[in-house]
Design a protein around this motif. Sequence first.
Motif, short mmCIF file in Angstrom:
data_model
loop_
_atom_site.label_atom_id
_atom_site.label_comp_id
_atom_site.label_asym_id
_atom_site.label_seq_id
_atom_site.Cartn_x
_atom_site.Cartn_y
_atom_site.Cartn_z
N LEU A 49 4.10 -1.29 -10.32
CA LEU A 49 4.29 -2.07 -9.55
C LEU A 49 4.23 -2.10 -8.03
O LEU A 49 3.57 -2.68 -7.06
CB LEU A 49 5.97 -2.40 -9.70
CG LEU A 49 6.59 -3.45 -8.64
CD1 LEU A 49 5.85 -4.86 -8.98
CD2 LEU A 49 7.96 -3.60 -9.02
N ALA A 50 4.56 -0.73 -7.53
CA ALA A 50 4.45 -0.27 -6.22
C ALA A 50 2.98 -0.18 -5.71
O ALA A 50 2.38 -0.60 -4.68
CB ALA A 50 5.07 1.06 -5.99
N ILE A 51 1.95 0.03 -6.91
CA ILE A 51 0.34 -0.07 -6.42
C ILE A 51 0.12 -1.23 -6.31
O ILE A 51 -0.76 -1.61 -5.48
CB ILE A 51 -0.38 0.81 -7.64
CG1 ILE A 51 0.08 2.29 -7.50
CG2 ILE A 51 -1.81 0.57 -7.19
CD1 ILE A 51 -0.33 3.19 -8.71
N VAL A 52 0.41 -2.10 -7.24
CA VAL A 52 -0.21 -3.45 -7.01
C VAL A 52 0.31 -4.36 -5.99
O VAL A 52 -0.04 -5.55 -5.60
CB VAL A 52 -0.38 -4.25 -8.38
CG1 VAL A 52 -1.14 -3.20 -9.35
CG2 VAL A 52 1.05 -4.46 -8.97
N SER A 53 1.43 -4.12 -5.53
CA SER A 53 2.20 -5.08 -4.80
C SER A 53 1.72 -5.19 -3.22
O SER A 53 1.17 -3.92 -2.92
CB SER A 53 3.69 -4.34 -4.59
OG SER A 53 4.54 -5.26 -3.83
N ASP A 54 1.83 -6.30 -2.58
CA ASP A 54 1.15 -6.52 -1.39
C ASP A 54 2.35 -6.41 -0.40
O ASP A 54 1.93 -6.21 0.99
CB ASP A 54 0.51 -7.78 -1.50
CG ASP A 54 -0.63 -8.01 -2.31
OD1 ASP A 54 -1.38 -6.77 -2.42
OD2 ASP A 54 -0.90 -9.30 -2.81
N GLU A 55 3.60 -6.48 -0.71
CA GLU A 55 4.59 -6.44 0.25
C GLU A 55 5.27 -4.97 0.45
O GLU A 55 5.59 -4.57 -0.57
CB GLU A 55 5.55 -7.53 0.03
CG GLU A 55 5.05 -9.12 0.06
CD GLU A 55 5.97 -9.96 -0.05
OE1 GLU A 55 7.09 -9.74 -0.03
OE2 GLU A 55 5.66 -11.17 -0.42
N SER A 56 5.52 -4.63 1.74
CA SER A 56 5.98 -3.44 1.54
C SER A 56 7.53 -3.46 1.09
O SER A 56 8.11 -2.35 0.84
CB SER A 56 6.11 -2.89 3.24
OG SER A 56 6.49 -3.84 3.98
N ALA A 57 8.35 -4.50 1.23
CA ALA A 57 9.60 -4.33 0.91
C ALA A 57 9.69 -4.46 -0.68
O ALA A 57 10.61 -3.62 -1.32
CB ALA A 57 10.22 -5.75 1.16
N GLU A 58 8.80 -4.81 -1.51
CA GLU A 58 8.57 -4.74 -3.12
C GLU A 58 8.33 -3.04 -3.14
O GLU A 58 9.02 -2.67 -3.96
CB GLU A 58 7.58 -5.45 -3.56
CG GLU A 58 7.98 -6.80 -3.65
CD GLU A 58 6.88 -7.85 -4.33
OE1 GLU A 58 5.71 -7.26 -4.65
OE2 GLU A 58 7.09 -8.97 -4.53
N VAL A 59 7.45 -2.43 -2.31
CA VAL A 59 7.08 -1.07 -2.60
C VAL A 59 8.24 -0.42 -2.38
O VAL A 59 8.50 0.85 -3.09
CB VAL A 59 5.94 -0.80 -1.64
CG1 VAL A 59 5.59 0.69 -1.95
CG2 VAL A 59 4.49 -1.50 -2.12
N LEU A 60 9.02 -0.54 -1.34
CA LEU A 60 10.20 0.19 -0.95
C LEU A 60 11.23 0.08 -1.98
O LEU A 60 12.04 1.18 -2.46
CB LEU A 60 10.84 -0.28 0.24
CG LEU A 60 12.00 0.53 0.97
CD1 LEU A 60 11.32 1.87 1.01
CD2 LEU A 60 12.50 -0.30 2.34
N ARG A 61 11.38 -1.19 -2.51
CA ARG A 61 12.32 -1.51 -3.79
C ARG A 61 11.93 -0.69 -4.83
O ARG A 61 12.86 0.05 -5.58
CB ARG A 61 12.42 -2.75 -4.06
CG ARG A 61 13.56 -3.57 -3.11
CD ARG A 61 13.57 -4.90 -3.61
NE ARG A 61 13.46 -5.73 -2.49
CZ ARG A 61 12.87 -6.82 -2.54
NH1 ARG A 61 12.31 -7.45 -3.55
NH2 ARG A 61 12.65 -7.64 -1.44
#
Length: 125
Positions: A55-67
């Motif tokens: 999920l962190a790899i494909v996410s475009d938003e930094s908030a999702e990566v941080l979560r």
Amino acid sequence: MSGIGNILAGIFVVMGAGFALIAAIGILRLPDFYTRIHAASKAGTVGSVLALLALAIVSDESAEVLRAIAAIVFFFLTAPISAHLLGRAAYTAGYRMWEGSVRNEMQELKETGRVASAPSTETPS
């Protein structure tokens, strides 16, 4: 880079699903409560972490990566502690180990007096 990220995320999802499958099979097939806890906590945690990494790899938003990273840290901090506490509570409640178990360290500690016994359920008079 997007193509490589998608391939890497796909590999992580498949590996995570494989670990989740191993955990599920372990819960169904292992002989006693303690080994089932082990399967669920170890393989289940690794499977969840791999899926969150994807999920962190494909996410475009930094908030999702941080979560996703926060959830990974949370899994690594809570899974071993909860498995230990579940095992300890089961042992204190009297769940027996499998007859084929090689070693019972809790019994050894209880015999040497280094482990407190289960709290009494009797009411004081």
